[in-house]
Design an enzyme around this catalytic site. Sequence first.
Site, PDB file in Angstrom:
ATOM      1  N   HIS A   1       0.692  -1.207  -0.003  1.00  0.00           N
ATOM      2  CA  HIS A   1      -0.043  -0.059   0.018  1.00  0.00           C
ATOM      3  C   HIS A   1       0.769   1.243   0.067  1.00  0.00           C
ATOM      4  O   HIS A   1       1.786   1.302   0.588  1.00  0.00           O
ATOM      5  CB  HIS A   1      -0.801  -0.267   1.125  1.00  0.00           C
ATOM      6  CG  HIS A   1      -2.023   0.939   0.962  1.00  0.00           C
ATOM      7  ND1 HIS A   1      -2.032   2.233   1.175  1.00  0.00           N
ATOM      8  CD2 HIS A   1      -3.577   0.569   0.853  1.00  0.00           C
ATOM      9  CE1 HIS A   1      -3.199   2.796   1.026  1.00  0.00           C
ATOM     10  NE2 HIS A   1      -4.131   1.908   0.871  1.00  0.00           N
TER      11      HIS A   1
ATOM     12  N   GLY B   1       3.767  22.732  10.610  1.00  0.00           N
ATOM     13  CA  GLY B   1       5.245  22.097  10.761  1.00  0.00           C
ATOM     14  C   GLY B   1       6.032  22.389   9.509  1.00  0.00           C
ATOM     15  O   GLY B   1       5.621  23.483   8.616  1.00  0.00           O
TER      16      GLY B   1
ATOM     17  N   HIS C   1       9.426  14.349   8.755  1.00  0.00           N
ATOM     18  CA  HIS C   1       9.888  14.019   9.935  1.00  0.00           C
ATOM     19  C   HIS C   1      11.022  12.764   9.522  1.00  0.00           C
ATOM     20  O   HIS C   1      10.466  11.959   8.845  1.00  0.00           O
ATOM     21  CB  HIS C   1       8.914  13.443  10.905  1.00  0.00           C
ATOM     22  CG  HIS C   1       9.328  12.913  12.197  1.00  0.00           C
ATOM     23  ND1 HIS C   1       9.917  11.578  12.559  1.00  0.00           N
ATOM     24  CD2 HIS C   1       9.168  13.299  13.495  1.00  0.00           C
ATOM     25  CE1 HIS C   1      10.171  11.381  13.605  1.00  0.00           C
ATOM     26  NE2 HIS C   1       9.645  12.380  14.270  1.00  0.00           N
ATOM     27  N   PRO C   2      12.427  12.737  10.147  1.00  0.00           N
ATOM     28  CA  PRO C   2      13.057  11.616   9.678  1.00  0.00           C
ATOM     29  C   PRO C   2      12.745  10.300   9.896  1.00  0.00           C
ATOM     30  O   PRO C   2      13.364   9.447   8.758  1.00  0.00           O
ATOM     31  CB  PRO C   2      14.343  11.853  10.677  1.00  0.00           C
ATOM     32  CG  PRO C   2      13.840  12.716  11.877  1.00  0.00           C
ATOM     33  CD  PRO C   2      12.725  13.509  11.137  1.00  0.00           C
ATOM     34  N   THR C   3      11.838   9.940  10.698  1.00  0.00           N
ATOM     35  CA  THR C   3      11.464   8.472  10.739  1.00  0.00           C
ATOM     36  C   THR C   3       9.782   8.437  10.346  1.00  0.00           C
ATOM     37  O   THR C   3       9.358   7.281   9.873  1.00  0.00           O
ATOM     38  CB  THR C   3      11.719   7.815  12.195  1.00  0.00           C
ATOM     39  OG1 THR C   3      11.206   8.634  13.290  1.00  0.00           O
ATOM     40  CG2 THR C   3      13.117   7.603  12.284  1.00  0.00           C
TER      41      THR C   3
ATOM     42  N   GLY D   1       7.667  10.570   8.615  1.00  0.00           N
ATOM     43  CA  GLY D   1       7.386  10.992   7.094  1.00  0.00           C
ATOM     44  C   GLY D   1       6.520  12.355   7.512  1.00  0.00           C
ATOM     45  O   GLY D   1       6.614  13.349   8.296  1.00  0.00           O
TER      46      GLY D   1
END
Lengths: 300, 300
Positions: A84, A165, A170-172, A174
Amino acid sequence: MSWHKIIECVPNFSEGRDLEKIDRIVAPFRGKAGVKLLDYSNDEDHNRLVVTVVGEPEALRDAVLEAIGVAVQLIDLNHHKGQHPRMGAVDVVPFIPIKNTTMEEAIALSKEVAAQVAELYQLPAFLYEKSATAPHRENLAAVRKGEFEGMAVKMQAPEWQPDFGVAAPHPTAGVVAIGARMPLVAYNINLSTQNLEIATQIAKNIRHVNGGFRYVKAMGVELTDRHITQVSINMTDYTRTALYRVFELVRIEARRYGVTIVGSEIIGLVPMEALIDTASYYLGLENFSMQQVLETRIME
Amino acid sequence: MSWHKIIECVPNFSEGRDLEKIDRIVAPFRGKAGVKLLDYSNDEDHNRLVVTVVGEPEALRDAVLEAIGVAVQLIDLNHHKGQHPRMGAVDVVPFIPIKNTTMEEAIALSKEVAAQVAELYQLPAFLYEKSATAPHRENLAAVRKGEFEGMAVKMQAPEWQPDFGVAAPHPTAGVVAIGARMPLVAYNINLSTQNLEIATQIAKNIRHVNGGFRYVKAMGVELTDRHITQVSINMTDYTRTALYRVFELVRIEARRYGVTIVGSEIIGLVPMEALIDTASYYLGLENFSMQQVLETRIME
């Protein structure tokens, strides 16, 4: 017993395999006053978890925020694979007005949650569907295009700045799409023919994109086991495009081919009003009100 | 939010005029956990108060007992006049299974309340309808025959001993009938004719007493304002005689006279299942379950 206002939320999380993580993500929806977990199901191939929860607006908001916090902590999209498409640890969070609430209230709630996830978890949020701040951001597929891996580049474009934001994923975890929409009803109508072309042509005739009903998406499908075909329908606003109207139009279209309807089916949940409106049409009910339904009164 | 089991009670009190007394009789149903007052209406001509309340079995039982106590204290049948026949301060108390409850549980609850009113208030109680202890006591009209004024003599007959309490009416509050029954649906079908004979003949053809459906009572009525007639129906068990079946049979019967159905109407409250079953019939729904109805899940 009574919640005055009820909103539904169907958050999709990008974890469909690790049952311990799934339990921790779902936990904030359990045993809370004003919140009721209706269903959750994980798909290992999709590597995705879909939660269905209802509640009073404030209690629901708090529980959803808590669950998003858990997911941001547990899910690392850098190591996520599944069939998905997805762009975040929490991929999409739709709010759906159910009882004594307007779409405007659902939109306001979605914006509040979007602002909070950006502030609390440094998770950039896009508003989509009825909450979208521009037409090109209404469609989830358009927002999600590029997925987690492509989001850093995509968000540099002025038209893909997040609503809340910073302009970087966000680095992990998303990014997340949060919005408001009407309840979806998945409704399929089965035809007395094996000819997929007929089902596909009827689907085209009734769906919005080809000139049909405003709130209908449809496609033809083969049910090979039963040697029949099906018009598979997503009703995106049953309050404006009624179930019975779609059913009767499919019957009328099928007549052209000497085909009849052999039955229909509802997949998943359906608000009682969609079916009561259908009964009201066929019985020709005069002066009927949902306030005459015992369960409406019990839930008030 | 969730009451696991829901029972409805529709007690009828013999006070339709004194609003202060009515307030005091209704008060035990207000603001109690596990009990929800849905409606109450008093009729001055009938001099009668009909209360509709739902609740969890134990909470409902306690509230009903409390209200009966108030009515026994406030209402003196020796000074009661009204158009509606009555035999007690609390004339009749039906319990109706609504959700996650069986008829057996409603019967058990009715017997518990009947035993308690005899003990607590010295009010003799007859069990009627599904709770009746003999066939001749099932019909409320048979139990009530003779009314308050004739009850002292009637109760001397062996076949009219009360199920609980002594064989003499309470001096001011008379006696009470308590029992269990299915939800009633008051359903009227309007015809394109001014000819009352046609409506009356169709009513006869569909009702139980003349050979029609088991759970249908019906009569023909003139709607003089609209220059039409109506088949006025009481559906006494919609789970066994379905609404759509009655509607379609009336249509078929009307055809004999060149008459059509111009509409229908539901009077008062109706359980959602009665209408959802109707929608399910007309849409030919396959594999449908009430568990797919969002409100069923919310109420669980």
